[in-house]
Design a protein around this motif. Structure first.
Motif, PDB file in Angstrom:
ATOM      1  N   GLU A  53       0.908  -1.133  -0.001  1.00  0.00           N
ATOM      2  CA  GLU A  53       0.068  -0.010  -0.017  1.00  0.00           C
ATOM      3  C   GLU A  53       0.881   1.393  -0.060  1.00  0.00           C
ATOM      4  O   GLU A  53       0.488   2.156  -0.540  1.00  0.00           O
ATOM      5  CB  GLU A  53      -0.938   0.157   1.118  1.00  0.00           C
ATOM      6  CG  GLU A  53      -2.022  -1.045   0.945  1.00  0.00           C
ATOM      7  CD  GLU A  53      -3.355  -1.088   1.533  1.00  0.00           C
ATOM      8  OE1 GLU A  53      -4.224  -1.439   1.139  1.00  0.00           O
ATOM      9  OE2 GLU A  53      -3.300  -0.454   2.653  1.00  0.00           O
ATOM     10  N   ASN A  54       2.071   1.153   0.582  1.00  0.00           N
ATOM     11  CA  ASN A  54       3.008   2.328   0.406  1.00  0.00           C
ATOM     12  C   ASN A  54       3.376   2.798  -0.944  1.00  0.00           C
ATOM     13  O   ASN A  54       3.903   3.786  -1.208  1.00  0.00           O
ATOM     14  CB  ASN A  54       4.127   2.057   1.435  1.00  0.00           C
ATOM     15  CG  ASN A  54       3.968   2.201   2.852  1.00  0.00           C
ATOM     16  OD1 ASN A  54       2.955   2.928   3.063  1.00  0.00           O
ATOM     17  ND2 ASN A  54       4.907   1.670   3.828  1.00  0.00           N
ATOM     18  N   GLN A  55       3.419   1.836  -1.728  1.00  0.00           N
ATOM     19  CA  GLN A  55       3.614   1.733  -3.118  1.00  0.00           C
ATOM     20  C   GLN A  55       2.549   2.103  -3.958  1.00  0.00           C
ATOM     21  O   GLN A  55       2.362   1.991  -5.085  1.00  0.00           O
ATOM     22  CB  GLN A  55       4.482   0.363  -3.776  1.00  0.00           C
ATOM     23  CG  GLN A  55       5.617   0.176  -2.970  1.00  0.00           C
ATOM     24  CD  GLN A  55       5.968  -1.198  -3.397  1.00  0.00           C
ATOM     25  OE1 GLN A  55       6.263  -1.506  -4.660  1.00  0.00           O
ATOM     26  NE2 GLN A  55       6.399  -1.986  -2.445  1.00  0.00           N
ATOM     27  N   GLY A  56       1.231   2.431  -3.321  1.00  0.00           N
ATOM     28  CA  GLY A  56       0.270   2.809  -4.061  1.00  0.00           C
ATOM     29  C   GLY A  56      -0.560   1.638  -4.861  1.00  0.00           C
ATOM     30  O   GLY A  56      -1.304   1.690  -5.756  1.00  0.00           O
ATOM     31  N   ILE A  57      -0.579   0.436  -4.007  1.00  0.00           N
ATOM     32  CA  ILE A  57      -1.041  -0.660  -4.440  1.00  0.00           C
ATOM     33  C   ILE A  57      -2.167  -0.903  -3.318  1.00  0.00           C
ATOM     34  O   ILE A  57      -1.664  -1.546  -2.458  1.00  0.00           O
ATOM     35  CB  ILE A  57      -0.024  -2.028  -4.706  1.00  0.00           C
ATOM     36  CG1 ILE A  57       0.913  -1.465  -5.692  1.00  0.00           C
ATOM     37  CG2 ILE A  57      -1.044  -3.164  -5.151  1.00  0.00           C
ATOM     38  CD1 ILE A  57       2.067  -2.602  -5.858  1.00  0.00           C
ATOM     39  N   PRO A  58      -3.400  -0.965  -3.568  1.00  0.00           N
ATOM     40  CA  PRO A  58      -4.519  -0.813  -2.718  1.00  0.00           C
ATOM     41  C   PRO A  58      -4.880  -2.362  -2.575  1.00  0.00           C
ATOM     42  O   PRO A  58      -4.787  -3.194  -3.794  1.00  0.00           O
ATOM     43  CB  PRO A  58      -5.632  -0.112  -3.083  1.00  0.00           C
ATOM     44  CG  PRO A  58      -5.600   0.123  -4.401  1.00  0.00           C
ATOM     45  CD  PRO A  58      -4.046   0.067  -4.855  1.00  0.00           C
ATOM     46  N   THR A 106      -6.606  -4.729  -8.125  1.00  0.00           N
ATOM     47  CA  THR A 106      -6.767  -4.327  -9.795  1.00  0.00           C
ATOM     48  C   THR A 106      -5.597  -4.200 -10.301  1.00  0.00           C
ATOM     49  O   THR A 106      -5.682  -3.959 -11.475  1.00  0.00           O
ATOM     50  CB  THR A 106      -7.978  -3.229  -9.845  1.00  0.00           C
ATOM     51  OG1 THR A 106      -7.545  -2.090  -9.238  1.00  0.00           O
ATOM     52  CG2 THR A 106      -9.335  -3.777  -9.354  1.00  0.00           C
ATOM     53  N   GLN A 107      -4.431  -3.890  -9.572  1.00  0.00           N
ATOM     54  CA  GLN A 107      -3.338  -3.328 -10.281  1.00  0.00           C
ATOM     55  C   GLN A 107      -2.459  -4.786 -10.595  1.00  0.00           C
ATOM     56  O   GLN A 107      -2.406  -5.736  -9.808  1.00  0.00           O
ATOM     57  CB  GLN A 107      -2.476  -2.329  -9.354  1.00  0.00           C
ATOM     58  CG  GLN A 107      -3.406  -1.426  -8.980  1.00  0.00           C
ATOM     59  CD  GLN A 107      -2.598   0.040  -8.587  1.00  0.00           C
ATOM     60  OE1 GLN A 107      -1.266  -0.022  -8.921  1.00  0.00           O
ATOM     61  NE2 GLN A 107      -3.132   0.751  -8.031  1.00  0.00           N
ATOM     62  N   PRO A 108      -1.690  -4.414 -11.348  1.00  0.00           N
ATOM     63  CA  PRO A 108      -0.500  -5.490 -11.836  1.00  0.00           C
ATOM     64  C   PRO A 108       0.598  -5.410 -10.653  1.00  0.00           C
ATOM     65  O   PRO A 108       1.070  -4.615 -10.277  1.00  0.00           O
ATOM     66  CB  PRO A 108       0.115  -5.045 -13.093  1.00  0.00           C
ATOM     67  CG  PRO A 108      -0.190  -3.696 -13.412  1.00  0.00           C
ATOM     68  CD  PRO A 108      -1.535  -3.276 -12.550  1.00  0.00           C
TER      69      PRO A 108
END
Ligand SMILES: C[S@@+](CC[C@H](N)C(=O)[O-])C[C@H]1O[C@@H](n2cnc3c(N)ncnc32)[C@H](O)[C@@H]1O
Length: 302
Positions: free
Chosen positions: A51-56, A70-72
């Motif tokens: 999540e710190n890398q913007g991956i929820p 939903t992210q790769p």
């Protein structure tokens, strides 16, 4: 096993009550699920890192080692370092049914590329012995790479055709995640939207019938076999379990799971299966918004 099998998903219309939901799920893009490698990191720690890398990440109440996004997420340092394994949530069900324990002797008869092998090793906390068997040399390379990346140090790799795996000391648990027509993976492989071909189903059912018998014969008395596929065809699922029940002292251990699912069918295409077969699970893509599959848990009785 019947001589004529009509092709196409339409043949499952009568056994899938929520037919429209099923079709809608089959056509939706698949979310990305990941399984936390608990041999290396705790779920909440991994979640914070991603999540710190913007991956929820979304969670599953009933399976705390899985997240959905939903992210790769295939090209992160955390993935390369083996902190997680990309795997659809539906793949967790056979391993949860197997319920392998630390210290046990466990066989994964059809193991590559190792999604379930590495899950089993994590549930065993790397204690005991896990044999991961895969006869296809190229797929075995992928299995070895994943065992290594995940750090499954209690695991050793063998390369028999499953039906020829040597009989010997009884295993506590055997997983037969059989080669199958893979209709349940149709969201990843659009050509499967047309359903599997009749010759493919017949050929695979012949192999599956041999694998389930050998897997069962490798168990100690009281040991558990899990038979799973990622396909909808009863010829590859209930018929294979019935084949075992007719030939061995086997008892189905009914599965109860905390998410939507369907019971196995007890009749198909004019063939009746033993009523206990209803204790096995069918999972369709709309149930977990994931892939589809079949899971049976069977005990070897004296
Ligand atoms: C459904 S895949 C297994 C997926 C794996 N369990 C996982 O979770 O990553 C089936 C595997 O069985 C292998 N296989 C094919 N024929 C086999 C046989 N006769 N005995 C054992 N494995 C076989 C295939 O090469 C394939 O890797």
């Amino acid at each position: 096993m019947t001589s004529s099998i009509p092709v196409g998903l339409d043949r499952y219309r009568d056994i899938i009550p929520e037919w429209d939901e099923f079709l809608a799920a089959c056509r939706r893009p698949l979310a990305v699920d990941l399984r936390v490698n608990t041999l290396r990191i705790r779920p909440e720690e991994l979640r914070a890192r991603l999540e710190n890398q913007g991956i929820p990440l979304g969670r599953f109440d009933w399976e705390p080692t899985y997240f959905r996004t939903t992210q790769p997420v295939g090209a992160t340092v955390e993935h390369w370092a083996g902190l997680y394994y990309l795997q659809e949530i539906v793949q967790s069900v056979p391993v949860a049914a197997l319920d392998p324990r630390p210290g046990e002797l466990v066989l994964d008869l059809c193991a590559a590329p190792g999604g379930k092998t590495t899950d089993i090793a994590a549930r065993m906390e790397n204690r005991g012995c896990l044999i991961a068997n895969e006869p296809n040399g190229r797929r075995q390379q992928a299995l070895l790479a994943n065992v290594n990346r995940i750090g499954a140090w209690n695991t050793t790799v063998a390369e028999y055709r499953g039906q020829d795996f040597p009989l010997g000391d009884g295993f506590d648990r055997v997983l037969v995640d059989a080669p199958c027509s893979a209709e349940g993976t149709l969201r990843k492989e659009p050509s499967l939207q047309a359903g599997a071909s009749a010759p493919a189903i017949r050929r695979l059912a012949g192999i599956q019938a041999m694998l389930i018998l050998r897997g069962f014969d490798l168990l100690r008395v009281g040991g558990w076999l899990v038979y799973s596929t990622c396909t909808f065809a009863p010829e590859e699922n209930e018929a294979i379990v019935a084949h075992l029940l007719e030939r061995r002292q086997a008892r189905i251990l009914p599965l109860s799971v905390p998410f939507p699912h369907a019971c196995a069918v007890t009749a198909w295409d004019g063939v009746r299966y033993p009523k206990e077969v209803a204790g096995c699970l069918r999972i369709y893509p709309h149930h977990l918004d994931s892939g589809g599959g079949f899971v049976a848990r069977i005990e070897r009785v004296a």
